[in-house]
Design an enzyme around this catalytic site. Structure first.
Site, PDB file in Angstrom:
ATOM      1  N   LYS A 116     -11.378  35.875  26.174  1.00 16.92           N
ATOM      2  CA  LYS A 116     -11.278  35.092  24.934  1.00 16.92           C
ATOM      3  C   LYS A 116     -12.384  34.051  24.848  1.00 16.92           C
ATOM      4  O   LYS A 116     -12.914  33.784  23.765  1.00 16.92           O
ATOM      5  CB  LYS A 116      -9.895  34.469  24.808  1.00 16.92           C
ATOM      6  N   LYS A 220      -8.145  49.751  25.181  1.00 12.46           N
ATOM      7  CA  LYS A 220      -6.744  49.739  24.766  1.00 12.46           C
ATOM      8  C   LYS A 220      -6.603  49.552  23.256  1.00 12.46           C
ATOM      9  O   LYS A 220      -7.535  49.110  22.588  1.00 12.46           O
ATOM     10  CB  LYS A 220      -5.993  48.644  25.517  1.00 12.46           C
ATOM     11  N   LYS A 223      -4.705  44.310  18.628  1.00 17.93           N
ATOM     12  CA  LYS A 223      -4.992  43.725  17.315  1.00 17.93           C
ATOM     13  C   LYS A 223      -6.438  43.280  17.225  1.00 17.93           C
ATOM     14  O   LYS A 223      -7.099  43.496  16.217  1.00 17.93           O
ATOM     15  CB  LYS A 223      -4.052  42.553  17.050  1.00 17.93           C
TER      16      LYS A 223
END
Ligand code: ADP
Ligand code: TRP
Length: 355
Positions: A116, A220, A223
């Site tokens: 992130k 994967k 979102k």
């Protein structure tokens, strides 16, 4: 005779949008399956969603849609305690207390933090910990990575430990966070010489937690990857997404190894189709007669068989604000009862004034 106490299960999903089939197979399906046999607690992680600074209106809407999708998928408020994370403020106090025993370094080394932070800083996967650290400590770039993102694992540990949960059904990407939770629990117990927190483990009915792949060839489904098949996708949209899945030129020699995009299609087929269907396509791959178009058509119908009943229930549930509010009020009350008891023990152990 009193019944033996049931083991405590706890899990949550962030309120960051509609749920996709990665969430379903990695987490939600398991929540539904364990409801009869355990002391079950499932929440909507709105505070964790705040780490990426969502639009407030969007966050309101996302909490509601995750709740409706939980219920449409079969979570039963009579059997499970269903609540919103921010409705249990004891968790946030515990998060603060736990942080007193958490090292900044161990948080900075967490994979999810590095991912992130890289994203927020515009860095690439090649940039290592040192590059991230330099930017995080820089006066210009530093503020792009907020402290909530760094302490994400502490909040997750508080979610789990406040219930003294021992089983946590999650997908594979959450295993490192669970490992940290165990470490924090052990550290707290040993620092204060108490036996307050049990160590929680992932839970997948004996199997290992899974990673549902995306259909864009690698990685994967997620979102933030923008490659999701949502539980509420209408059939036309869903079929289109599956038919567009990345493939390769097809097997050239018998029994050849599958490329990643094809292996991913088979992973999804295994999750949604019957064993004989999977076997049929495996054989066709092995003898080079496979037609990817046929496999995709079959896969789309089998995914739809899972998602259709959920999609069909969601709108009715979303329309009933009164019912949703009742579910959450009851869930918060039950969750807070146990949370308050654990927090009070923790405060006592740490020496926080009581008189
Ligand atoms: P996302 O990764 O889409 O942002 P969350 O982080 O809120 O979703 O994940 C909620 C739950 O769903 C977690 O238990 C997580 O492990 C699981 N999950 C999410 N994506 C996948 C996936 N592709 N495969 C397996 N489990 C997943
Ligand atoms: N971190 C989890 C995710 O991104 C969501 C979550 C927050 C969670 N607190 C939790 C999952 C406690 C299990 C237990 O998916």
């Amino acid at each position: 005779m009193t019944e033996p106490k049931k083991e405590i299960i706890l899990s949550g999903i962030r309120a960051t949008g509609n749920l996709h089939i990665g969430n379903y197979f990695g987490a939600l399906r398991k929540f539904v399956a364990v409801q009869n046999d355990y002391d079950c607690n499932f929440f909507i992680a709105d505070l964790h969603a705040l780490t990426t600074n969502p639009d407030p209106e969007q966050l309101h809407a996302n909490v509601k849609s995750v709740l409706a999708e939980y219920l449409a998928a079969g979570l039963d408020p009579e059997k499970s305690t269903i609540y919103v994370q921010s409705d249990v403020p004891e968790t946030t106090e515990m998060y603060l207390l736990l942080n007193m025993h958490v090292g900044i370094g161990e948080l900075m080394r967490t994979v999810s933090f590095k991912d992130k932070a890289r994203k927020a800083l515009g860095l690439s996967p090649e940039n290592d910990e040192e590059d991230i650290e330099k930017q995080v400590c820089g006066s210009d770039t530093g503020r792009r990575v907020n402290a909530g993102l760094l302490t994400y694992p502490t909040l997750m540990a508080a979610d789990i430990l406040i219930h003294k949960a021992t089983k946590v059904p999650v997908g594979k990407d959450q295993l490192q966070h669970l490992e940290l939770t165990r470490r924090f629990a052990r550290r707290f117990n040993s620092f204060y010489n108490v036996d307050l927190f049990p160590e929680p483990y992932d839970f997948d009915f004996g199997g290992a937690p899974i990673k549902v792949p995306g259909l864009d060839g690698s990685g994967k489904m997620g979102k933030s990857e923008g490659n999701c098949i949502y539980l509420v996708d209408d059939p036309k949209v869903l079929r289109k997404k599956v038919m567009r899945a990345v493939t390769d030129e097809g097997p050239q020699t018998p029994d050849s190894q599958m490329s990643e995009p094809i292996a991913n299609l088979f992973t999804l087929l295994e999750l949604t189709s019957t064993p004989d269907v999977v076997e049929h396509f495996r054989k066709a791959y092995a003898d080079c007669s496979i037609r990817y178009g046929d496999l995709k058509k079959q896969l789309a119908e089998d995914i739809l068989a899972v998602t259709t009943p959920i999609r069909e229930r969601v709108n009715d549930i979303l329309a009933d604000d009164g019912y949703l509010a009742k579910v959450l009020a009851a869930g918060a009350e039950r969750a807070r009862e146990r949370a308050a008891a654990t927090l009070s023990e923790m405060r006592h152990v740490m020496g926080i004034r009581k008189f």
